[in-house]
Every structure is written in C-alpha cells, then in structure tokens.
Design an enzyme around this catalytic site. Structure first.
Site, PDB file in Angstrom:
ATOM      1  CB  CYS A  45      96.492 -15.935  50.799  1.00 51.47           C
ATOM      2  SG  CYS A  45      98.037 -16.618  50.362  1.00 51.47           S
ATOM      3  CB  CYS A  47      98.452 -21.068  47.902  1.00 55.42           C
ATOM      4  SG  CYS A  47      99.463 -20.415  50.141  1.00 55.42           S
ATOM      5  CB  SER A  48      94.192 -20.408  48.915  1.00 55.92           C
ATOM      6  OG  SER A  48      94.168 -21.567  48.553  1.00 55.92           O
ATOM      7  CB  CYS A  49      97.009 -18.501  53.986  1.00 55.08           C
ATOM      8  SG  CYS A  49      98.757 -19.174  53.371  1.00 55.08           S
TER       9      CYS A  49
END
Lengths: 209, 245, 245, 209
Positions: free
Chosen positions: A114, A117-119
């Site tokens: 991602c 962000c950090s999905c």
C-alpha cells in the site's frame, strides 16, 4: 454521525506538536485525556490489544490457503469471490473487506503493497510487519519489485511476470501461493505451518523442508 | 511515496521470519499497542469516518510525516482529530501534557509505564465490541448499493486524471497516487460501487462511485526508471479515470 | 517542493527588517559561515561542478532533506561528495568523527568552539581567490558559445515534458520542478545556450542547450488549488519542452 | 577537471549519517579533515566569510536600483541587459550571472523564489534570508503568492498581476521597484537607504518615511 460539513478542517493541524518528544509520554498523555473524557475504557484497550496479540494473525490467512490447496472447488470460489468463500470457513469469521485473492502460477508472481499508507488484510494476516509499513518498501516495490524481492532472498526468473498490487481502496489483496510438490500428501493442519505471512504478501515462496 | 527515489535497502534485521514461524511481530513496544487501540476505539465512536482519519494521517506536515515512526503518525493524527472535532481543547491538551511530564519528572510515571500485561477481557461491552469490529472491517465495508452503472468495460484503455484530483478542497485528500497521475492503463476488473474517499474524507458524504482495478505497465508509470517490465495494479474510482485519447 | 501543501505561515520572527535596514542577516551562527566557506572552497578545487553539488544536496534522503536546516544540507552533501569523489575515505571520516567527539567529551573542543571572530585576510593566495570568485558567479557563468539555434519563438505555445526528464540516469537530476511537469506555457524569452544540468550533474559533460523563460498561468499549473490568477515564470532548457498539441 | 564519467554515483549517498548529531561538532569534524588533507586553508575560510559578512550584501543591489531611478538610460539598459549595465558601475564588479531585472509597474508586481534550492543573486543581495530558503516560502509562493505577500504585510490590489519568478537556471532575478513620489528630489546616496533587500526580492514595497 454528526453532520461533518459543519466541521472546519484546518489547512494544517499542528496540535500534535504540543506533545512531549518521548513517544511513551505522548501516549500516556493522550491515554489520560481519553480516559478522563470517558471516550475510551481501560477494558476496551485491553480487549483490542488482546485481539491483535492473541486472536488474529497470519494463521487465519494460512488456514484459508491450506483449504484452497486441498479443496479445488473452494479454491475456485476463493479466486472468484474471496469474501464469501472465506465466510464458509467457520474458524475465520465474517469479512467486511472485499478480499481479492490473487494466484501465483508458473508464469505470474504477485506481491502486495500500500503506497499510500499501509492497508493490509488485518483480519487474515494480523498486524503488518515493519518493513511493509516502511518508506523503503512502499517507495521501491512498485518501481523495482525484482530488486526488492531479491533483498528478501527471492530471485525470480526474468520470465516470470511480476504483478504488484497497490491497495489504494478498501479491497484487500491476498496472495495465493503455488503448492509445492513436496507438500503433496500433507494434511491441512501440516500445510498451514508452511504458509507464512510473507508468502501471503508475496515476498517469499513456500518452502517445505 | 510510490516510486520515489532516495531510499536504500529494506531493513529486514528484526523482521526476517525464522524458519516457518507463522506469527506476525504484533507490537514491538507496549505503546504501539496502545496507539493502535486508541485509534480503533475512538474510530468506533462514529464521529469521524475511516477516510477522515486517513486524511489526518496523510496530511501531517511533511517533516513530521517522514520522520515519525508508523505509530507516531497514528498518534499525531489522532491528537489533531481530537482537537479539530472539539472533543478536546488545546488547553486541555496542554494541561495533560504538562501533568504527564511533571509526573514523569517526579518519578510517578515509572510504575504506570511498566504496565501490566494486557490479559484481554471478553466481557467488554457488546456495543463497543461491535463498533470496533466494524472499524476493523468485520462488518461494514465500503461497498454501497447504487443505481450507478460502470462507465468503463474490462479491457478498455483509460487514462488517469492529472493535476487536482480533488475538485472540492484545495490540496484535498485523494487515493490516486502521484506516480499514477496522467498515465495510461487498462481496466482489469470492475469492483462495484464504493464510498468515495475524496468526498468522504472532507465531510461531504460518502458519494459512492464505481471502483475499478486498473492495470498499468511499469514502463508507462516510471518510464526508464522502472527496473524492467512488470505490471502494477491500482484501484481507481471512476472520477480518477477518463477514456484514453 | 513548489506548490506542495501542508505548510503553515512563514516564520518571519527573526528576519523582519527593522526600518529600512539594508543588510542581510549574514550568518546566524558561526558554523553556518564555516559550511558556506567549505562548500565554496572545495567547489573551487574544480573537481566537481556546480550541478554535481546541487545534485548531491537535492538527492539527500527525504527524511534528512526535510529536517536538515539549510546549512546542514550543504554540509551533508559536501560530506557525501568528499567520500564519493574519493578525496576522503569512509574510514578517515569515521576516525575524525570519533576524535572530534572524544575531544569534545574531554573538554578540549570548547576553546576551539569559541572561535576567534573571522577578521578577513586580503592576502590569501590569488589563484584561490579567483577560483572562489568563479564559483560565486563573478566569472564563468553558464552561457556557452554554440551553433545551436533555438527551436521555439517568443510567444509560442509549448508543453513541458512529463515523466522522466532525465533519460540517462534513473531518478536523475533535473531542474524541471514537479509542479511544472506536463503543463502548457508560452515562451516568454529566449536566454541563449546554457550548460544543461541534467547532463552536467552526472558527469556527462556540459551538453549546453537553448534556455527559455516560460510563462505559465497559475491555473494551468495548480488548477483550482491556485489562490487566484497570477503568472509563474520558469527557466526551461529546450529538452524540457515540446510544441503544444 | 577529472573525467567525471568515471565517477560512480551511488543511488543514495549516506556517508553524512556517520557525522555527529550536533551540527557544530559535525562542522568541526569536516573542518579538521579538510585542513589535514590540505583541501582548504584557514586563511581562505576567513577570507570567504569576511567577503560575505563585510563586503557583499543588499547594498550592492540597492546601488543598482538607485542609479536606475536617477538615470533613465541606465534603467533601459538594466531592463534589457542587466549584466552589462551593472558592469558599467565601478563599485559593483563583474557579474558572472545573467542577471534579469524585472520591473514593478502600476499593474505588475514581481516576486522571486527558487523552489528547487535557494538560487539567489548573491553578488547583488548577499546571503539570502532564512525565510527565502524555508520550505514554507518555496512551497507556497508559487501557488498562493498573495497570501504569502500578505504575511509580509504587503496587500496588493486584485487588479495587480503578480509574476512569480522561479529561479530554476543560472539566471538571477532582481526586482526593480517603482520609485515612490516621496523619493523625488532625493540624491542617489539617500535613495539607497530605502531600497531594502525585501524590496528587491519582491516581498516589500519601497517606503520613504
């Protein structure tokens, strides 16, 4: 839900800069405030942490993959509609996400990131590892995935097409690895051990030793 | 972020899995776990939505953004949200910061710091639990019933927009990464109608839009800067796309 | 950098000029002055060119770049150049750092720190002086004699390129700012043939190119994110431009 | 000059990270090294600093502008070829830069920035002020110059066209301000006092009190 149109959004919100520089103190200050204001409860904090530390983690994803390796029909459903396929499995639970299962083959290798962000498919893989959230991984894997994968010790033939899935929406990607020959004859419970977190992100291949 | 230059190798020191260990690292430090819990519990209050919280994390000033660790970003964004949504005043924030520092100085904070290991409490209030589960994606999700029909077909050539993806807010939130702006791709799959973050993150309602997974060749995205031929797949809402010229 | 969101107001506390004072602040701290001097004196050695030194400053890792103060960036870039050009080895660098820290710890550094005020020395070596003056722009300059004729005329509509401006080096140096990539503008003035930084910064020679000042409307650059109508003028080398479609 | 093609440029040069965190110590370490290696001399360091602290500064630019206000022919030459015009003035010295003089009028206001680094007409204005080098100024003035100028206390009528000059090449921009009515009759030496650094960057107007 309040009418959000009434909320005035500042250009830049800088209140966080009044927090202490030591992160532990920062957290303690906010915790005190949230508890005082009764916005959260101590028991709820404990419960959430317990959930992530003890109840969910890559074992969930591994169970899904192991089942797909054993049950051809399930694998088909997983690849066409992962969300409802996973819901058939009693030990995983309802998935709110739209999980998309992407299959590794002899000619295609999938890897998930991602960049925004950090999905991450939390419900199946738990908390993402630090490297998944790092600037290095997010900046580089879309541009030079082979180089990044080689840092994981994964050298792929030039003939294999790499597909990088950048999780920009609420869809969550799960890599379905190839079942290695060595795994033939193993039962579901044993297979699970070989299906690691990295395998399901796409930064490792299954190794049956 | 995606495609940016100037980063060295990954730091895999602490995170290489030994053998076939099948666990995530969970939390490196107790305060990481706390931040994670605060974010989810306050999110479950239903006062702001997922896109608003992402917007706050992503709009941190760049020098904080690039230097904060992951959980520091979450905490900073939460702090800003709390003040912005008037759940906490600046004065209250400053007061509690002062108190916390004073306690620490006088040695009072240390016991609390060595927090008891969380044991879990299966009896926490059911409504809380459901709300939290919802923010975790166990319920809810972002698909919406809609009469909107997708404008593009699988295999169709499209172009991503370039410039200001968010027409409502100056420098507003978007989920179209910079590296994929103004690029040609092919519709790989239609994914249904989903909440549109560009609106939802700014309180303009969910305004759901058709969502597609779009396939790009690495050369089209990064030109000669791409290492070799590979494909990158991105989820794009319909307003990000137009028919290729 | 240009056009980026997420910055607050300017900090003008220390820099507002009182009355009609006609001085620059010169250097806030003695070490600022030193860094400035090192950069110019080493530049005057003629081992690397102006564009190389800019390239090193601009390619600092982003988290250093955004957090370093101005002179810290210059010092960091110089350090990297010294090692990269093999004037200094990593081992020598580490050794001197260790010695400096040890001296400081044992209190030996403090006297040196309170450095005597620089008094100036009009007798410094003439060759040194000329070389330094050259790097300061008193001599040299970037215009080159050339048979190249400009391709575009004043008033002509042009488009800036989009994507990888530097075809030779992955993520290579360029002077076309991100905010002005893939935009329409008008040739405002032709400025002669100038050293081309995209080549020169990477040691491919000066490869001079025609240079133009190009006029852009703020709306074409920033769309609705621009505050109101104004014009932005940028100097663009010919390879950055193509005829507008 | 060495053959630079032989120099191998690293993707990311990180040697600066071995320097101490205190900037003063960092500088001292590099200074020791440069002196030991005889790459620089103490007297040269002193001379450079002296040059910037005592010899060049905005007074140079102010002299150019004052002369242009007094001498119409000079002003014309300044606007058409600033470099050679400035070289006519004995007290400034040879300009290596291609200086471009941009004129403020009743309908146009000019302001200078370098969004890429901090290019600035050193020989005419000395060391740039901190705000000129700040991220805030560089990021914002191209997008919202009116708002930025208002932070300097400079509120321009909507009818005035703002021209922002982003110094991306080796051309150096110098703003030629309007001579206010109140300055009529003043001699060159007096005029100089009112032509401040900010006036020549474009973030202030001339005020004769």
């Amino acid at each position: 839900m309040k009418n959000q149109k009434e909320i005035e959004y500042p250009d830049v919100a800088l209140n966080h800069r009044s927090l202490p520089s030591d992160p532990e103190l920062r957290v303690r200050a906010i915790e005190t405030l949230l508890l005082e204001k009764k916005l959260i409860k101590t028991e709820s904090i404990d419960a959430i942490i317990d959930l992530y530390e003890n109840k969910i983690g890559p074992i969930n994803g591994a169970k899904v993959i192991a089942r797909a390796w054993i049950d051809k029909k399930f694998k088909e459903r997983l690849l066409s509609d992962a969300r409802s396929a996973i819901q058939e499995l009693p030990y995983i639970g309802k998935q709110g996400y739209n999980i998309i299962a992407v299959e590794n083959t002899k000619t295609v290798h999938n890897v998930v990131v991602c960049t925004l962000c950090s999905c991450y498919p939390w419900s199946l893989l738990g908390i993402p590892p630090s490297w998944y959230k790092s600037d290095q991984y997010r900046a580089r894997v879309v541009r030079e995935p082979r180089k990044v994968l080689s840092e994981f010790g994964l050298k792929l033939s030039e003939k294999i097409e790499i597909r990088v899935w950048d999780s920009t929406s609420e869809l969550r990607y799960l890599v379905v690895p190839e079942k290695p020959k060595e795994a033939d004859g193993l039962v579901e419970k044993e297979l699970v051990k070989y299906i690691t977190r990295d395998v399901m992100i796409g930064t490792a291949l299954v190794k049956v030793s | 972020m995606g495609g940016r230059f100037g980063y060295g190798p990954l730091n895999l020191d602490n995170v290489k899995l030994k053998g076939h260990e099948n666990k995530s690292n969970v939390f490196d430090k107790p305060w990481h776990a706390k931040v994670w819990a605060f974010a989810h519990l306050t999110g479950a209050l239903g006062i702001w939505n997922l896109d608003v919280s992402r917007r706050f994390r992503e709009s941190l000033p760049i020098n904080d953004y690039v230097n904060f660790s992951y959980y520091e970003k979450w905490l900073a964004a939460l702090t800003n949200i709390l003040v912005c949504y008037k759940l906490v005043t600046e004065a209250e924030l400053n007061k509690v910061v002062e108190e916390t520092i004073n306690k620490q100085r006088s040695g009072l904070g240390t016991d609390e710091a060595k927090n008891k290991k969380c044991t879990g409490n299966p009896n926490w209030d059911a409504p809380d639990r459901i709300a939290v589960m919802k923010t975790l994606g166990w319920g809810g999700g972002s698909v919406r019933e809609s009469e909107l029909k997708p404008k593009f077909l699988n295999g169709e050539k499209v172009e991503t927009i370039f410039g200001n993806p968010n027409p409502d807010v100056k420098g507003g939130h978007t989920r179209l990464p910079g590296y994929a702006m103004g690029r040609e791709g092919i519709i790989y799959a239609y994914r249904g109608v989903h909440v549109f973050p560009d609106k939802n993150a700014h309180g303009f309602g969910e305004e759901p839009q058709p969502l597609y997974t779009v396939e790009f060749s690495s050369r089209d995205l990064f030109g000669k800067d791409a290492e070799a031929y590979h494909k990158v797949f991105l989820d794009c809402w319909e307003p990000y796309l137009r028919r290729s010229r």
